[in-house]
Design an enzyme around this catalytic site. Structure first.
Site, PDB file in Angstrom:
ATOM      1  N   HIS A 156      13.788  -9.050 -29.897  1.00  0.00           N
ATOM      2  CA  HIS A 156      13.291  -7.758 -29.432  1.00  0.00           C
ATOM      3  C   HIS A 156      12.082  -7.948 -28.525  1.00  0.00           C
ATOM      4  CE1 HIS A 156      10.431  -4.321 -29.922  1.00  0.00           C
ATOM      5  NE2 HIS A 156      11.503  -3.684 -29.491  1.00  0.00           N
ATOM      6  N   ARG A 169       1.003  25.717 -29.276  1.00  0.00           N
ATOM      7  CA  ARG A 169       0.021  24.864 -29.959  1.00  0.00           C
ATOM      8  C   ARG A 169       0.301  23.384 -29.791  1.00  0.00           C
ATOM      9  NH1 ARG A 169       1.113  26.573 -35.768  1.00  0.00           N
ATOM     10  NH2 ARG A 169       3.187  26.515 -34.857  1.00  0.00           N
ATOM     11  N   HIS A 208      11.083 -11.473 -29.306  1.00  0.00           N
ATOM     12  CA  HIS A 208      10.739 -12.098 -30.580  1.00  0.00           C
ATOM     13  C   HIS A 208      11.801 -11.883 -31.646  1.00  0.00           C
ATOM     14  CE1 HIS A 208       6.409 -11.145 -29.134  1.00  0.00           C
ATOM     15  NE2 HIS A 208       6.794 -12.298 -28.646  1.00  0.00           N
ATOM     16  N   ASP A 239       5.049 -16.334 -25.209  1.00  0.00           N
ATOM     17  CA  ASP A 239       6.225 -15.758 -24.573  1.00  0.00           C
ATOM     18  C   ASP A 239       6.600 -16.493 -23.283  1.00  0.00           C
ATOM     19  OD1 ASP A 239       6.345 -13.999 -26.661  1.00  0.00           O
ATOM     20  OD2 ASP A 239       5.433 -12.340 -25.569  1.00  0.00           O
ATOM     21  N   GLN A 297       6.019  -2.984 -43.462  1.00  0.00           N
ATOM     22  CA  GLN A 297       4.891  -3.253 -42.578  1.00  0.00           C
ATOM     23  C   GLN A 297       4.982  -2.338 -41.370  1.00  0.00           C
ATOM     24  OE1 GLN A 297       4.120  -7.457 -41.768  1.00  0.00           O
ATOM     25  NE2 GLN A 297       3.760  -6.993 -39.623  1.00  0.00           N
ATOM     26  N   TYR A 352       5.755   0.412 -34.686  1.00  0.00           N
ATOM     27  CA  TYR A 352       7.059   0.111 -35.252  1.00  0.00           C
ATOM     28  C   TYR A 352       6.940  -0.312 -36.707  1.00  0.00           C
ATOM     29  CZ  TYR A 352       5.857  -4.607 -33.489  1.00  0.00           C
ATOM     30  OH  TYR A 352       5.224  -5.784 -33.185  1.00  0.00           O
ATOM     31  N   ARG A 383       6.159  -8.022 -23.800  1.00  0.00           N
ATOM     32  CA  ARG A 383       5.987  -8.601 -25.133  1.00  0.00           C
ATOM     33  C   ARG A 383       7.365  -8.938 -25.671  1.00  0.00           C
ATOM     34  NH1 ARG A 383       0.835  -7.843 -27.539  1.00  0.00           N
ATOM     35  NH2 ARG A 383      -0.504  -6.432 -26.356  1.00  0.00           N
ATOM     36  N   LYS A 405      13.589  -3.419 -37.220  1.00  0.00           N
ATOM     37  CA  LYS A 405      12.441  -2.707 -36.676  1.00  0.00           C
ATOM     38  C   LYS A 405      12.854  -1.314 -36.206  1.00  0.00           C
ATOM     39  CE  LYS A 405      10.398  -6.990 -34.988  1.00  0.00           C
ATOM     40  NZ  LYS A 405      10.048  -7.775 -33.784  1.00  0.00           N
ATOM     41  N   GLU A 414       9.749  15.120 -37.116  1.00  0.00           N
ATOM     42  CA  GLU A 414       9.853  14.160 -38.209  1.00  0.00           C
ATOM     43  C   GLU A 414      10.242  12.833 -37.582  1.00  0.00           C
ATOM     44  OE1 GLU A 414      13.287  14.008 -41.290  1.00  0.00           O
ATOM     45  OE2 GLU A 414      11.740  15.326 -42.124  1.00  0.00           O
TER      46      GLU A 414
END
Length: 181
Positions: A117, A23, A61, A169, A46, A130, A58, A70, A28
């Site tokens: 990151h 299926r 940061h 960036d 958040q 994240y 990206r 994160k 988790e």
């Protein structure tokens, strides 16, 4: 879930237990009691979700105040995920580690506070989600230049092409000039 150490002791790869049959699968992806070990009990406040095309980079940061831990994972595609230690008092200050995160391997990366990151999209597209331990605070947001020679990240650029960058960036600071913790 299993915690896998990286070359920077505070950065961890989290590998979920995946249960599958004809299926599909179940896994988790988050349990507070499990993550409390890594976050020191700091809650996630958040959730973010981005979709990017191949060759997009990206980051890198970080926030000087309202620092964010994160928990990063990829739900579609694959990315080369990177963290750089920006903590001047750390024995791994200025060092970086990476992990391939993909929908296929289902691994997650724990990025503690005090790290820059970023990620580079290796697949046609990729969707990253994240959790963050603090809210986005644009006035404290900083970017470390992706190709800084001091940090010397070995990005797996597709066909050797320069990455697609945001204006922010592309204007990232060199490590020697960047604000640190």
């Amino acid at each position: 879930m299993r915690i896998i150490d990286t070359n920077i002791c505070d950065v961890k790869i989290i590998e979920p237990s995946v249960y599958g049959d004809e299926r599909g699968f179940f896994m988790e992806t988050y349990r507070a009691s499990f993550m409390d070990v890594l976050t020191g009990g700091k809650p996630f406040v958040q959730d973010n979700h981005s979709k990017s095309s191949q060759g997009s980079l990206r980051g890198l940061h970080y926030q000087l105040q309202h620092t964010q831990g994160k928990l990063v994972r990829v739900i579609q595609g694959s990315v080369f995920d990177v963290v750089v230690d920006m903590r001047s008092s750390s024995s791994t200050f200025g060092q970086w580690v990476s992990a391939e995160l993909s929908a296929e391997n289902k691994k997650q990366l724990w990025v503690p506070e005090g790290f820059a990151h970023g990620f580079y999209v290796m697949s046609e597209t990729a969707e990253c989600v994240y959790k963050c331990t603090d809210y986005y605070a644009p006035e404290y947001d900083r970017s470390l230049l992706w190709n800084d020679a001091t940090v010397a990240i070995d990005w797996p650029l597709v066909e050797g092409k320069l990455p697609l960058l945001s204006v922010k960036d592309a204007a990232g600071k060199l490590f020697n000039e960047a604000e640190k913790f």
